[in-house]
Design an enzyme around this catalytic site. Structure first.
Site, PDB file in Angstrom:
ATOM      1  N   ASP A  98      14.356  69.598 -14.569  1.00 26.45           N
ATOM      2  CA  ASP A  98      14.516  68.175 -14.151  1.00 26.45           C
ATOM      3  C   ASP A  98      13.030  67.605 -13.988  1.00 26.45           C
ATOM      4  O   ASP A  98      12.289  68.049 -13.469  1.00 26.45           O
ATOM      5  CB  ASP A  98      15.120  68.253 -12.737  1.00 26.45           C
ATOM      6  CG  ASP A  98      15.261  66.753 -12.300  1.00 26.45           C
ATOM      7  OD1 ASP A  98      16.672  66.177 -12.686  1.00 26.45           O
ATOM      8  OD2 ASP A  98      14.647  66.541 -11.415  1.00 26.45           O
TER       9      ASP A  98
ATOM     10  N   GLU B 256      14.076  67.697 -19.571  1.00 28.12           N
ATOM     11  CA  GLU B 256      14.888  66.189 -19.196  1.00 28.12           C
ATOM     12  C   GLU B 256      13.566  65.447 -18.812  1.00 28.12           C
ATOM     13  O   GLU B 256      13.041  65.261 -17.788  1.00 28.12           O
ATOM     14  CB  GLU B 256      15.659  66.388 -18.060  1.00 28.12           C
ATOM     15  CG  GLU B 256      16.596  65.272 -17.698  1.00 28.12           C
ATOM     16  CD  GLU B 256      15.989  64.498 -16.354  1.00 28.12           C
ATOM     17  OE1 GLU B 256      15.121  64.793 -15.894  1.00 28.12           O
ATOM     18  OE2 GLU B 256      16.789  63.550 -16.162  1.00 28.12           O
TER      19      GLU B 256
END
Lengths: 664, 664
Positions: free
Chosen positions: B382, B411
């Site tokens: 993330d 990401e």
């Protein structure tokens, strides 16, 4: 990436610096500039997250330990730019440093918070801490001002807007927190050369052809020729090798493998019992004569260029003194030069793979050193592509460390990669494919390649319409007009160019045989007499063109070259402009030496800063004719038998007085 | 260039090796390949002079000390090429070695001399010396053959033509004289990943939404969902963070900063008194349940992917245990996440500039290690772009040294330079701008950039039409047809793609507010119940598309992607083909979810190896329809309400039997 298990990087850095330009072959080679030019450096600079970044360009002369710094500015898409000027001859270094700028981030965020009317009382304290840290690094009034500002930030009653005081922000910029700065991995180099490396007109001649009828020309005859060469406007007088010429296997007229008694031989067959690369051919004069010629040339604002050809005639003293520097064949003979099945028995190459390669390198370097001591600053190097790249890199960098003003012209008519490598490793200027680029397509494609980065950062081209080895088919067949075309192309496309004369100005164009680029009765193998007063002489035109070059700074650099659209493929149009746009030269050339051509030329008036609503003047400096042009498309017609080209200087409209328009 | 006065280079090398491709950022970063793929290496290789050059590509697994060698072949203009395959997971190295090949030069020149009928008696002796030197290096029959040949060369009566014996030349190639060889400056790296890194279909879901009505879903419920996910054809099941969710500042439904009692909070607000990044949210199950789920998934040929989000809820144990890893504000509070004026008070970021950054890095790396020990091989990371690049480079390379089969999906929806840097430094796959590329122009431009070197050498894209954070306007407004379009684009443009379900297959498209890309009643903040049997479900189509992907190797790699001209800008046409051309898929997509569009598609029949005189079949694998096409321009019409795309498999004509044509 580290290769050791769990090894941490040395620095806790958060910034990446990538894609630095200019950078030649990972910084292995130096960029080229001349004194006073600018170096514009760009890089992708970015960190993780959303903090503000600051970046500086650092530069210094290699001999100075102290970096100077210039702030870099953000362009777009993580791209940054900075610039510095080089004002001193010699190697310079540059690199980049960047850091997360917590103060700038704080200030940007504070503004957003204030706009959103948030409580910023704690943020002001954060700011105060940073200002206090800066104050510790500052001295005198700066420190006092910063401390006073920190105090204000700490006062609860302070209007938060005062925290955005731009004057204070400016003061803070002088004391950034660079503790966790990232310095670019490499220090990049710029070789700064004298202006002559960028802007030079070369004239090549054979001194031995300058003597009175029946006599071998001498350096004294050369001195007598200097005023004529200066009058034509040349800066550099380049002489073919001046050393004793080999006697065994000496070549005769028109490259005849057998020479007749009394024939002078080729100056490139160097060395005899009279000496080698550090000696002077006795018929030319003495070393003192040569030194005197160098001085006399300088009085005429001409530098003398020597030809260095590292090869030996079979009777060169090296061959007896250093037999190990040459390849011996199984039959005991020394290997002469070959390009099978062609044999060049008058030439013996050095064997650069010999065991004593270090001794060989040292001796060859000392050849340059010897002539540098006599006063030579400019060298034309013969066929450097047949000697190892590593040798040249070592040799030129060693020589330039002591004499950073030296100029080396590389004569490597070979494949592009090889030509480029020689330029990168240190040659100041390069011969190139210009002699064989004739059509509009060829010229625009070729110059697009060599005038743009990366090539333009390491290669300076020198344009020669002819040489003693190159009489192109265009010159052979196009008559005096072809010589005019190639002269003007060379002198205006190239800030540096040269001709081999008097063959060139006298439009000598007879080849030894059809489909050959060799001159008939080439001066390489015999002494020629030239009738300098012949009616076809281009000496006057050459003088005019060189005067135009000296009077127009746009023509003294290659960075401003650009081509313009014409609707006739026989018409080539290009311009050069100084960075301040004050001097702009537009050349329009009829590439066809036989027929008149006309067409329309498209110009980018906005970039040229020409008022589209006003007439502007195009002043042809060749004929002193002034054309009145209007708008971005104008008509040109060129009759090659009158003049194949315009060299137009833009004169913009300045003012009207009593219905009279002035143009500058 | 050496910086010391008169320092000689270590080696008397005559060869330059330049412009090696692929080489990422001066070899600082590794190239990416998966097992079985090829690495094609090119370089400019040239020496001084005119001698023949030989060059080899050297490669090895990093853990093996022995180089393997493949000859490189000359292409043109000093460019050479070589190739090797990588058959093992893990880091591999490659570099180039080249040398002046005196034997080859001798042979080339001998041929020219013989053609010119020159005396070659001494040349034969030169050759004999080289053959004898090779014989000394050879053993057994090779040595004998070479010695015998040398003897022949030394015999005066030998026919000189025998010296050109190609069999002997082949033998000599095995014993080249590489004493003065040049080895390229750098050893370049290839990271070889498992096939799943290249070809993968991801399915993201929130386990907590899988429970029976009124109950929090668990890993056991996840196990029950596995057959459905496997039936749809997914390889990777990716779960949002599975750790205890913070309780202070917990967010409520629809991102409400105040949460009501009983609301579950966002899984990305990690950590509470129940544990942190190495703990499991108690309502999901135990660590044993999780291990069991990993096993069950594998039984369904599904890898479980964990979400690693390096950030803390305010009650994460780290904050008490390691207060120095967080930034403290002047008022003593811990700095929460912000993007001024927005505040994210439920999240506390790590301070990567803290003094104990080494301790912090070690701990974060140990989070991966902990889950690797539980059996996890795939991680979705993330927001990696808000942590230092140097950390990721150190962390991923350290982890992959022990577990070279790990897969990390980055990401980072951020600027291109940053996205690329993360891919270069080690992330296996990357999210990207695909969600916002809708028109033909946008798609072709973007994929042209990311499917070509240099980007394609370090970045593997993973295409997501939606995520819990991204409900694009195209999906919001285009109805079920828009979901079909984006699904098929993702699954055929990308060898790796993923969807966030069941929101995707159920065509969930209500935004929280107009102009927002957030879902209304987002699963990030609440438990949702999904009616998997709803009539609009795309589960069947998804299963069919994933089956097509598995049956057609062309769709399992991104290297073969190319776009084709259509005469209608609403029609996008592209193909993927295996290197052996046996499998070719052509996708034609109506990008407009509202209207039928038709047009003509241009195909390069020669490159596709289609006989221009024969009909060929285009077999639509979505509908099992077979179209008969002829020539390089064919008609397509697509009604989005029926099917917005063709996924056409080329079947070339093979033979005719009894007037019946077969296509393969």
């Amino acid at each position: 990436m580290t290769d050791q298990e769990n090894a941490f990087p040395q620095q806790n850095s958060r910034i990446a610096i990538e894609n630095v330009t200019p950078e030649i072959d990972v910084g292995h080679f130096a960029l080229k500039r001349t004194m006073g030019e600018r170096v514009t450096v760009e890089a992708d600079i970015f960190g993780d997250g959303h903090d503000v970044i600051s970046a500086i360009l650092k530069f210094r002369a290699a001999k100075s330990p102290d970096w100077q710094e210039m702030p870099m500015t953000f362009l777009l898409n993580d791209r940054w730019r900075g610039e510095f000027s080089v004002s001193e001859i010699g190697v310079h270094l540059y690199t980049i440093e960047a850091w997360i700028d917590h103060f700038q981030s704080w200030r940007r965020d504070l503004k957003k918070r204030l706009d959103a009317k948030q409580d910023v009382s704690v943020d002001l304290l954060v700011g105060a801490e940073m200002v206090e840290a800066a104050a510790k690094k500052a001295k005198g009034p700066d420190a006092e001002q910063l401390l006073a500002w920190a105090k204000i930030l700490r006062e609860k009653k302070t209007s938060p807007e005062r925290a955005l005081d731009p004057q204070m922000a400016g003061l803070m910029a002088g004391y950034p927190d660079r503790r966790i700065a990232t310095v670019y991995t490499r220090e990049l180099r710029v070789t700064v050369d004298p202006p002559l490396a960028r802007f030079s007109a070369w004239y090549e001649l054979f001194p031995r052809s300058l003597g009175a009828e029946g006599k071998h020309g001498t350096f004294k005859d050369c001195e007598a020729a200097l005023p004529r060469i200066a009058e034509m406007g040349f800066d550099i007088l380049y002489l073919p090798p001046i050393h004793p010429i080999g006697k065994s296997f000496r070549k005769g007229r028109n490259n005849n493998p057998k020479c007749q008694p009394g024939e002078p031989g080729s100056p490139w067959a160097i060395g005899s019992s009279e000496g080698g690369h550090k000696s002077i051919h006795p018929e030319l004069g003495t070393i003192d004569d040569f030194r005197h010629l160098i001085e006399k040339a300088r009085e005429n604002k001409i530098e003398l260029a020597m030809d260095i050809a590292f090869q030996c005639a079979p009777d060169h003293p090296y061959i007896k003194e250093h037999p190990k520097w040459f390849l011996k064949r199984p039959d005991g003979s020394i290997q002469y030069a070959e390009n099978p099945p062609k044999k060049y028995e008058d030439i013996v190459p050095f064997n650069f793979e010999c065991d004593d390669w270090r001794g060989l390198w040292q001796e060859l370097k000392s050849v340059f050193e010897f002539w540098i001591e006599q006063g030579i600053r400019v060298f034309r190097v013969d066929n450097p592509h047949t000697k190892p790249f590593a040798f040249w890199e070592w040799c030129i960098s060693g020589l330039k460390r002591k004499n950073p003003d030296l100029i080396f012209l590389s004569e490597a008519f070979t494949r592009p990669r090889v030509m480029y490598r020689l330029a990168k490793l240190g040659f100041t200027q390069s011969y190139n494919y210009f002699p064989w680029r004739n059509t509009k397509y060829e010229l625009t494609e070729y110059f697009a390649e060599i005038t743009r980065p990366p090539v333009s950062d390491f290669l300076r081209y020198n344009l020669w319409p002819n040489t003693p080895d190159i009489l192109t088919q265009f010159l052979q067949s196009g008559g005096r007009e072809a010589f005019m075309i190639r002269l003007i192309l060379a002198a205006t496309l190239g800030a540096s160019y040269g001709i081999y004369g008097p063959a060139f100005e006298l439009c000598e164009n007879a080849p030894r045989e059809p489909d050959s680029e060799e001159y008939l009765n080439s001066e390489k193998y015999e002494i020629r007499r030239w009738d300098l007063s012949a009616p076809q002489s281009l000496a006057g035109l050459i003088g005019r063109v060189n005067r135009i070059r000296r009077e127009n700074p746009a023509l003294q650099s290659d960075t401003g070259l650009r081509f313009h659209r014409t609707d006739n493929d026989q018409l080539l149009a290009y311009s050069k402009m100084t960075p301040d746009k004050s001097n702009l030269i537009l050349v329009v050339m009829n590439l066809n030496p036989y027929y008149t051509h006309s067409g329309w030329i498209d110009l980018p008036l906005d970039e040229f800063e020409i008022d589209t609503h006003r007439t502007f003047q195009m002043h042809d400096l060749l004929t002193d004719t002034r054309f009145f042009w209007h708008g971005n498309r104008n008509y040109v017609e060129l009759n090659p038998h009158r003049f194949p080209a315009h060299i137009l200087r833009l004169r913009r409209y300045t003012r009207t007085e009593h219905d009279f328009d002035y143009f500058l």
